[in-house]
Design a protein around this motif. Sequence first.
Motif, PDB file in Angstrom:
ATOM      1  N   PHE A  15       0.008  -3.035  18.942  1.00 55.48           N
ATOM      2  CA  PHE A  15      -0.980  -1.969  18.970  1.00 55.48           C
ATOM      3  C   PHE A  15      -0.777  -1.012  17.802  1.00 55.48           C
ATOM      4  CE2 PHE A  15      -2.054   2.393  20.220  1.00 55.48           C
ATOM      5  CZ  PHE A  15      -3.428   2.258  20.345  1.00 55.48           C
ATOM      6  N   LEU A  16       0.462  -0.622  17.546  1.00 54.97           N
ATOM      7  CA  LEU A  16       0.735   0.277  16.424  1.00 54.97           C
ATOM      8  C   LEU A  16       0.386  -0.364  15.089  1.00 54.97           C
ATOM      9  CD1 LEU A  16       4.119   1.863  17.553  1.00 54.97           C
ATOM     10  CD2 LEU A  16       1.893   2.976  17.412  1.00 54.97           C
ATOM     11  N   LEU A  17       0.646  -1.655  14.956  1.00 55.88           N
ATOM     12  CA  LEU A  17       0.289  -2.377  13.741  1.00 55.88           C
ATOM     13  C   LEU A  17      -1.228  -2.396  13.558  1.00 55.88           C
ATOM     14  CD1 LEU A  17       1.518  -3.976  11.406  1.00 55.88           C
ATOM     15  CD2 LEU A  17       1.327  -6.008  12.809  1.00 55.88           C
ATOM     16  N   ALA A  18      -1.953  -2.652  14.627  1.00 56.90           N
ATOM     17  CA  ALA A  18      -3.418  -2.663  14.565  1.00 56.90           C
ATOM     18  C   ALA A  18      -3.949  -1.270  14.250  1.00 56.90           C
ATOM     19  CB  ALA A  18      -3.994  -3.179  15.876  1.00 56.90           C
ATOM     20  N   LEU A  19      -3.355  -0.247  14.837  1.00 57.97           N
ATOM     21  CA  LEU A  19      -3.769   1.126  14.567  1.00 57.97           C
ATOM     22  C   LEU A  19      -3.568   1.475  13.091  1.00 57.97           C
ATOM     23  CD1 LEU A  19      -4.731   3.865  15.689  1.00 57.97           C
ATOM     24  CD2 LEU A  19      -2.325   4.419  16.096  1.00 57.97           C
ATOM     25  N   THR A  47      -6.885  -3.146  -0.102  1.00 58.31           N
ATOM     26  CA  THR A  47      -7.820  -3.920   0.714  1.00 58.31           C
ATOM     27  C   THR A  47      -7.191  -5.240   1.147  1.00 58.31           C
ATOM     28  OG1 THR A  47      -9.678  -2.946  -0.457  1.00 58.31           O
ATOM     29  CG2 THR A  47     -10.125  -4.957   0.771  1.00 58.31           C
ATOM     30  N   PHE A  48      -6.518  -5.907   0.225  1.00 60.19           N
ATOM     31  CA  PHE A  48      -5.866  -7.177   0.548  1.00 60.19           C
ATOM     32  C   PHE A  48      -4.850  -6.984   1.663  1.00 60.19           C
ATOM     33  CE2 PHE A  48      -2.998 -10.695   0.229  1.00 60.19           C
ATOM     34  CZ  PHE A  48      -3.776 -11.757  -0.214  1.00 60.19           C
ATOM     35  N   ARG A  49      -4.005  -5.952   1.514  1.00 59.79           N
ATOM     36  CA  ARG A  49      -2.991  -5.697   2.533  1.00 59.79           C
ATOM     37  C   ARG A  49      -3.622  -5.351   3.885  1.00 59.79           C
ATOM     38  NH1 ARG A  49      -0.535  -2.871  -1.686  1.00 59.79           N
ATOM     39  NH2 ARG A  49       1.255  -3.984  -2.502  1.00 59.79           N
ATOM     40  N   THR A  50      -4.685  -4.552   3.860  1.00 57.38           N
ATOM     41  CA  THR A  50      -5.351  -4.157   5.095  1.00 57.38           C
ATOM     42  C   THR A  50      -5.938  -5.367   5.811  1.00 57.38           C
ATOM     43  OG1 THR A  50      -5.871  -1.990   4.182  1.00 57.38           O
ATOM     44  CG2 THR A  50      -7.161  -2.698   6.080  1.00 57.38           C
ATOM     45  N   GLU A  51      -6.632  -6.223   5.066  1.00 62.40           N
ATOM     46  CA  GLU A  51      -7.225  -7.418   5.670  1.00 62.40           C
ATOM     47  C   GLU A  51      -6.138  -8.355   6.199  1.00 62.40           C
ATOM     48  OE1 GLU A  51      -9.785  -9.072   2.697  1.00 62.40           O
ATOM     49  OE2 GLU A  51     -11.236  -7.450   2.896  1.00 62.40           O
ATOM     50  N   SER A  55      -5.780  -9.304  10.192  1.00 63.71           N
ATOM     51  CA  SER A  55      -5.834 -10.686  10.692  1.00 63.71           C
ATOM     52  C   SER A  55      -4.524 -11.079  11.367  1.00 63.71           C
ATOM     53  CB  SER A  55      -6.176 -11.669   9.575  1.00 63.71           C
ATOM     54  OG  SER A  55      -5.136 -11.737   8.635  1.00 63.71           O
ATOM     55  N   ARG A  56      -3.408 -10.645  10.824  1.00 56.12           N
ATOM     56  CA  ARG A  56      -2.126 -10.957  11.454  1.00 56.12           C
ATOM     57  C   ARG A  56      -1.984 -10.242  12.794  1.00 56.12           C
ATOM     58  NH1 ARG A  56       1.375 -12.127   6.862  1.00 56.12           N
ATOM     59  NH2 ARG A  56       0.486 -14.040   6.033  1.00 56.12           N
ATOM     60  N   LYS A  86       7.407 -17.254  13.361  1.00 56.21           N
ATOM     61  CA  LYS A  86       7.045 -17.713  12.020  1.00 56.21           C
ATOM     62  C   LYS A  86       6.196 -16.664  11.306  1.00 56.21           C
ATOM     63  CE  LYS A  86       4.767 -21.456   9.533  1.00 56.21           C
ATOM     64  NZ  LYS A  86       4.046 -22.729   9.637  1.00 56.21           N
ATOM     65  N   ILE A  87       5.239 -16.085  12.005  1.00 56.16           N
ATOM     66  CA  ILE A  87       4.380 -15.052  11.405  1.00 56.16           C
ATOM     67  C   ILE A  87       5.196 -13.829  11.033  1.00 56.16           C
ATOM     68  CG2 ILE A  87       2.492 -13.435  11.887  1.00 56.16           C
ATOM     69  CD1 ILE A  87       1.186 -15.659  13.568  1.00 56.16           C
ATOM     70  N   VAL A  88       6.069 -13.395  11.920  1.00 60.64           N
ATOM     71  CA  VAL A  88       6.910 -12.223  11.633  1.00 60.64           C
ATOM     72  C   VAL A  88       7.810 -12.497  10.427  1.00 60.64           C
ATOM     73  CG1 VAL A  88       8.805 -10.811  12.528  1.00 60.64           C
ATOM     74  CG2 VAL A  88       6.820 -11.313  13.972  1.00 60.64           C
ATOM     75  N   ASN A  89       8.366 -13.705  10.341  1.00 58.76           N
ATOM     76  CA  ASN A  89       9.210 -14.080   9.216  1.00 58.76           C
ATOM     77  C   ASN A  89       8.411 -14.070   7.911  1.00 58.76           C
ATOM     78  OD1 ASN A  89      11.629 -14.935   7.988  1.00 58.76           O
ATOM     79  ND2 ASN A  89      10.933 -17.060   8.064  1.00 58.76           N
TER      80      ASN A  89
END
Length: 161
Positions: A15-19, A47-51, A55-56, A86-89
């Motif tokens: 949730f904090l990541l999405a916020l 923008t790249f980092r935000t997108e 998505s992650r 894997k995603i977190v890594n």
Amino acid sequence: MSKKKKIIIMSSLVFLLALTAVLNVLLATNVIASGDSAVTTSNYFTTFRTERTTSRSEELLQLDSVIALYEEDSEKYKEAVDLKLKIVNMMENELMLETLIKSRGFSDAVVSIGMNSDNVNVFVNSNELNYNTAMAIYTMLKDEVGVAPGSIIILPVYSQV
């Protein structure tokens, strides 16, 4: 730690990541709406980092719901946990590589590691790359995350800061 506590902690982190992603988008939109003409490529990295973060975050939320649905012994549970790790890594490696590339003197950089492939795309804030700089970045990627030679793409994206 109980399963319920783990779910609550992970859900809170997601949730904090999405916020954070939403706030980044809102701030970027406010800058664009204010009529700032230097927003074209200078916000490319933001923008790249935000997108990527958005998505992650969605992927992690979906995995959290799968993890919450199944028992710890089930195959689906284990697959979801493995994919989440894997995603977190990947996220940690991207952040580390971006920081290392910035330490080479670039004002900004974005690294994108492929989810289903070993491809690594690197975008650096530079109007051009010379051979020595590209080789230094390539060597850093190879040494830090063990990327195969044909899987690395390094591209300059010029942005005045």
